[in-house]
Write a protein that holds these residues in place. Structure first.
Motif, PDB file in Angstrom:
ATOM      1  N   PRO A  62      41.976  10.257 -37.264  1.00  0.00           N
ATOM      2  CA  PRO A  62      43.347   9.884 -36.893  1.00  0.00           C
ATOM      3  C   PRO A  62      43.585   8.372 -36.986  1.00  0.00           C
ATOM      4  N   LYS A  63      44.723   8.021 -37.503  1.00  0.00           N
ATOM      5  CA  LYS A  63      45.216   6.640 -37.621  1.00  0.00           C
ATOM      6  C   LYS A  63      44.607   5.836 -38.768  1.00  0.00           C
ATOM      7  N   ALA A  64      44.090   6.546 -39.767  1.00  0.00           N
ATOM      8  CA  ALA A  64      43.470   5.842 -40.889  1.00  0.00           C
ATOM      9  C   ALA A  64      44.436   5.619 -42.050  1.00  0.00           C
ATOM     10  N   GLY A  65      45.687   6.099 -41.920  1.00  0.00           N
ATOM     11  CA  GLY A  65      46.620   5.957 -43.033  1.00  0.00           C
ATOM     12  C   GLY A  65      46.994   7.301 -43.650  1.00  0.00           C
ATOM     13  N   THR A  66      46.847   8.349 -42.859  1.00  0.00           N
ATOM     14  CA  THR A  66      47.139   9.718 -43.311  1.00  0.00           C
ATOM     15  C   THR A  66      48.563   9.849 -43.834  1.00  0.00           C
ATOM     16  N   THR A  67      49.508   9.318 -43.058  1.00  0.00           N
ATOM     17  CA  THR A  67      50.916   9.492 -43.390  1.00  0.00           C
ATOM     18  C   THR A  67      51.255   8.748 -44.675  1.00  0.00           C
ATOM     19  N   TRP A  68      50.698   7.583 -44.811  1.00  0.00           N
ATOM     20  CA  TRP A  68      50.930   6.762 -46.002  1.00  0.00           C
ATOM     21  C   TRP A  68      50.477   7.502 -47.267  1.00  0.00           C
ATOM     22  N   ALA A 123      39.568   6.395 -45.257  1.00  0.00           N
ATOM     23  CA  ALA A 123      38.860   5.752 -44.142  1.00  0.00           C
ATOM     24  C   ALA A 123      39.526   4.414 -43.854  1.00  0.00           C
ATOM     25  N   ARG A 124      39.489   4.009 -42.596  1.00  0.00           N
ATOM     26  CA  ARG A 124      40.039   2.706 -42.193  1.00  0.00           C
ATOM     27  C   ARG A 124      38.993   2.028 -41.327  1.00  0.00           C
ATOM     28  N   ASN A 125      38.932   0.703 -41.378  1.00  0.00           N
ATOM     29  CA  ASN A 125      37.889   0.019 -40.612  1.00  0.00           C
ATOM     30  C   ASN A 125      38.009   0.360 -39.128  1.00  0.00           C
ATOM     31  N   VAL A 160      42.271   0.233 -32.532  1.00  0.00           N
ATOM     32  CA  VAL A 160      43.502  -0.371 -31.978  1.00  0.00           C
ATOM     33  C   VAL A 160      44.702   0.552 -32.228  1.00  0.00           C
ATOM     34  N   SER A 161      44.798   1.063 -33.438  1.00  0.00           N
ATOM     35  CA  SER A 161      45.926   1.928 -33.777  1.00  0.00           C
ATOM     36  C   SER A 161      45.889   3.207 -32.931  1.00  0.00           C
ATOM     37  N   TYR A 162      44.703   3.739 -32.722  1.00  0.00           N
ATOM     38  CA  TYR A 162      44.535   4.970 -31.936  1.00  0.00           C
ATOM     39  C   TYR A 162      44.904   4.722 -30.467  1.00  0.00           C
ATOM     40  N   PHE A 199      40.102   3.880 -49.123  1.00  0.00           N
ATOM     41  CA  PHE A 199      40.114   2.997 -47.948  1.00  0.00           C
ATOM     42  C   PHE A 199      41.505   2.412 -47.728  1.00  0.00           C
ATOM     43  N   TYR A 200      41.911   2.405 -46.476  1.00  0.00           N
ATOM     44  CA  TYR A 200      43.197   1.830 -46.070  1.00  0.00           C
ATOM     45  C   TYR A 200      43.287   0.374 -46.534  1.00  0.00           C
ATOM     46  N   GLU A 201      42.190  -0.349 -46.381  1.00  0.00           N
ATOM     47  CA  GLU A 201      42.196  -1.787 -46.711  1.00  0.00           C
ATOM     48  C   GLU A 201      42.448  -2.007 -48.199  1.00  0.00           C
ATOM     49  N   LEU A 252      59.079   2.962 -52.371  1.00  0.00           N
ATOM     50  CA  LEU A 252      59.423   3.904 -51.297  1.00  0.00           C
ATOM     51  C   LEU A 252      58.342   3.944 -50.211  1.00  0.00           C
ATOM     52  N   SER A 253      57.091   3.719 -50.603  1.00  0.00           N
ATOM     53  CA  SER A 253      55.998   3.893 -49.639  1.00  0.00           C
ATOM     54  C   SER A 253      55.529   2.581 -48.994  1.00  0.00           C
ATOM     55  N   THR A 254      56.333   1.515 -49.105  1.00  0.00           N
ATOM     56  CA  THR A 254      55.958   0.308 -48.353  1.00  0.00           C
ATOM     57  C   THR A 254      56.108   0.593 -46.866  1.00  0.00           C
ATOM     58  N   PHE A 264      55.645   4.765 -34.212  1.00  0.00           N
ATOM     59  CA  PHE A 264      54.593   5.366 -35.057  1.00  0.00           C
ATOM     60  C   PHE A 264      54.218   4.387 -36.168  1.00  0.00           C
ATOM     61  N   MET A 265      55.223   3.862 -36.827  1.00  0.00           N
ATOM     62  CA  MET A 265      54.984   2.837 -37.844  1.00  0.00           C
ATOM     63  C   MET A 265      54.903   1.526 -37.060  1.00  0.00           C
ATOM     64  N   ARG A 266      53.748   1.154 -36.638  1.00  0.00           N
ATOM     65  CA  ARG A 266      53.581   0.103 -35.637  1.00  0.00           C
ATOM     66  C   ARG A 266      53.473  -1.271 -36.285  1.00  0.00           C
ATOM     67  N   LYS A 267      52.352  -1.541 -36.966  1.00  0.00           N
ATOM     68  CA  LYS A 267      52.194  -2.845 -37.641  1.00  0.00           C
ATOM     69  C   LYS A 267      51.853  -2.711 -39.112  1.00  0.00           C
ATOM     70  N   GLY A 268      50.970  -1.752 -39.416  1.00  0.00           N
ATOM     71  CA  GLY A 268      50.620  -1.525 -40.812  1.00  0.00           C
ATOM     72  C   GLY A 268      49.870  -2.686 -41.441  1.00  0.00           C
ATOM     73  N   LYS A 269      48.909  -3.237 -40.699  1.00  0.00           N
ATOM     74  CA  LYS A 269      48.185  -4.429 -41.178  1.00  0.00           C
ATOM     75  C   LYS A 269      46.674  -4.212 -41.084  1.00  0.00           C
TER      76      LYS A 269
HETATM   77  P1  A3P Z   1      49.090   0.772 -37.136  1.00  0.00           P
HETATM   78  O1  A3P Z   1      49.136   1.499 -35.819  1.00  0.00           O
HETATM   79  O2  A3P Z   1      47.917  -0.170 -37.219  1.00  0.00           O
HETATM   80  O3  A3P Z   1      50.364   0.106 -37.476  1.00  0.00           O
HETATM   81  P2  A3P Z   1      48.106   7.828 -39.556  1.00  0.00           P
HETATM   82  O4  A3P Z   1      49.185   8.147 -40.516  1.00  0.00           O
HETATM   83  O5  A3P Z   1      46.748   8.250 -40.003  1.00  0.00           O
HETATM   84  O6  A3P Z   1      48.448   8.295 -38.179  1.00  0.00           O
HETATM   85  O7  A3P Z   1      47.979   6.237 -39.512  1.00  0.00           O
HETATM   86  C1  A3P Z   1      48.983   5.445 -38.927  1.00  0.00           C
HETATM   87  C2  A3P Z   1      48.698   4.009 -39.236  1.00  0.00           C
HETATM   88  O8  A3P Z   1      48.982   3.779 -40.625  1.00  0.00           O
HETATM   89  C3  A3P Z   1      49.585   3.063 -38.428  1.00  0.00           C
HETATM   90  O9  A3P Z   1      48.820   1.874 -38.265  1.00  0.00           O
HETATM   91  C4  A3P Z   1      50.739   2.885 -39.403  1.00  0.00           C
HETATM   92  O10 A3P Z   1      51.528   1.740 -39.148  1.00  0.00           O
HETATM   93  C5  A3P Z   1      49.971   2.748 -40.722  1.00  0.00           C
HETATM   94  N1  A3P Z   1      50.831   2.997 -41.889  1.00  0.00           N
HETATM   95  C6  A3P Z   1      51.613   4.041 -42.134  1.00  0.00           C
HETATM   96  N2  A3P Z   1      52.291   3.860 -43.277  1.00  0.00           N
HETATM   97  C7  A3P Z   1      51.920   2.654 -43.765  1.00  0.00           C
HETATM   98  C8  A3P Z   1      52.290   1.897 -44.928  1.00  0.00           C
HETATM   99  N3  A3P Z   1      53.177   2.332 -45.788  1.00  0.00           N
HETATM  100  N4  A3P Z   1      51.696   0.709 -45.098  1.00  0.00           N
HETATM  101  C9  A3P Z   1      50.788   0.233 -44.222  1.00  0.00           C
HETATM  102  N5  A3P Z   1      50.410   0.909 -43.112  1.00  0.00           N
HETATM  103  C10 A3P Z   1      50.967   2.103 -42.879  1.00  0.00           C
END
Ligand code: A3P
Length: 293
Positions: A44-50, A128-130, A136-138, A192-194, A226-228, A253-258
């Motif tokens: 969870p929180k590795a960038g699944t939605t992206w 995978a995300r570091n 922190v995201s979780y 990798f998310y990075e 579209l996916s920024t 949900f879209m918190r920082k994305g960094k």
């Molecule tokens: P942060 O909480 O660090 O901002 P998941 O989809 O696995 O739940 O992951 C959510 C994390 O991916 C959140 O991280 C979210 O902001 C980040 N995220 C989602 N879409 C993104 C995008 N387009 N670019 C960068 N980060 C993104």
């Protein structure tokens, strides 16, 4: 909205879980995968939605444009193991998906994946995300998502993260388990998310090469735009604003994305302890995940 108590973790075959991800276990285990299914697997929180959104746009951005504006992403890409009273289960949503390929999301560690995915040789994209940013995201996600246990305060949460006392278990076991699987299962693309943050175009090209897709330059550009982070944050189909049990006033949900937000959370002492513990748990020199880009 009715406020249910936060769930508690329990041990489930050696992995910390909560009921809404184990209640539908037999049905999930008996899920009938198809050869053309694409499973998006992550901790969870590795960038699944992206990555889900990129895949959805690659496959259906042109062919089903109406779904892009009428069906939220989490319904277009169902969450296989989720089962919550009064909502359709992820497994049922996946069964009912009208599209081919079906895009399906899971957070299960590799040993819990329904066997039909392996038997059907379905394609799997693992992200995978570091560990530091992932933790922190979780933490913030636990605060806003009422179906998760209360994360409590940061220091104790971080200790629990290191101990694997998280929903879906240990981050370390998850990323390592899936990495090992990649050595024997060729239909697995490990990303990798990075890397996505560093160069999303390059990563999209690799993804397309894995999937056998060749979108035009214009189409790739459209998908990149579209996916920024900013566009996904504004888009009600991708920002989870339609989900009742998430309180986005607590944390969006879209918190920082960094990459590197962990630096705003870890104390020097926490960082030292984390690094020491990390070395013990992450012995494979080939699995390197960057904490900064
Ligand atoms: P942060 O909480 O660090 O901002 P998941 O989809 O696995 O739940 O992951 C959510 C994390 O991916 C959140 O991280 C979210 O902001 C980040 N995220 C989602 N879409 C993104 C995008 N387009 N670019 C960068 N980060 C993104």
């Amino acid at each position: 909205m009715e406020v249910s108590p936060r769930p508690t973790l329990f041990d489930f075959h050696g992995v910390s879980m909560i009921k809404c991800f184990t209640d539908n276990w037999d049905n999930v285990q008996n899920f009938e995968a198809r050869p053309d299914d694409i499973l998006i697997a992550t901790y969870p929180k590795a960038g699944t939605t992206w990555v889900s959104y990129i895949l959805d746009l690659l496959y259906f951005g042109q062919t089903c444009p109406e779904r892009q504006v009428s069906v939220p992403l989490h319904e277009r890409v169902p969450f296989l193991e989720i089962s919550k009273a009064s909502l359709p289960t992820g497994k049922d949503l996946a069964d009912l998906l009208p599209t081919t390929p079906r895009l399906i999301k899971t957070h299960l560690p590799v040993q819990f994946i329904p066997k039909s995915f392996w038997e059907q040789n379905s394609r799997i994209v693992y992200v995978a995300r570091n560990a530091k940013d992932n933790a922190v995201s979780y933490f913030h996600f636990g605060q806003m998502n009422k179906i998760l246990p209360d994360p409590g305060e940061w220091n104790a949460f971080l200790t629990d993260f290191m101990d694997g006392k998280m929903v879906f278990g240990s981050w370390y076991d998850h990323v390592n388990g899936w990495w090992e699987k990649k050595q024997t299962y060729s239909n697995l693309h490990y990303m990798f998310y990075e890397d996505l943050i560093e160069d999303s175009g390059r990563e999209m090209d690799k993804l397309c090469s894995f999937l056998g897709l060749s979108p035009s330059v214009e189409e790739k550009k459209r998908i990149s735009t579209l996916s920024t982070f900013d566009n996904m944050k504004q888009n009600i189909m991708t920002n989870f604003s339609t989900v009742q049990y998430m309180n986005q006033t607590v944390s969006p949900f879209m918190r920082k994305g960094k990459v590197g937000d962990w630096k705003n959370h870890f104390t020097v002492a926490q960082n030292e302890q984390f690094d020491k513990d990390y070395k013990q748990k992450m012995k494979n020199p080939l699995l390197k995940i960057r904490c900064e880009v």
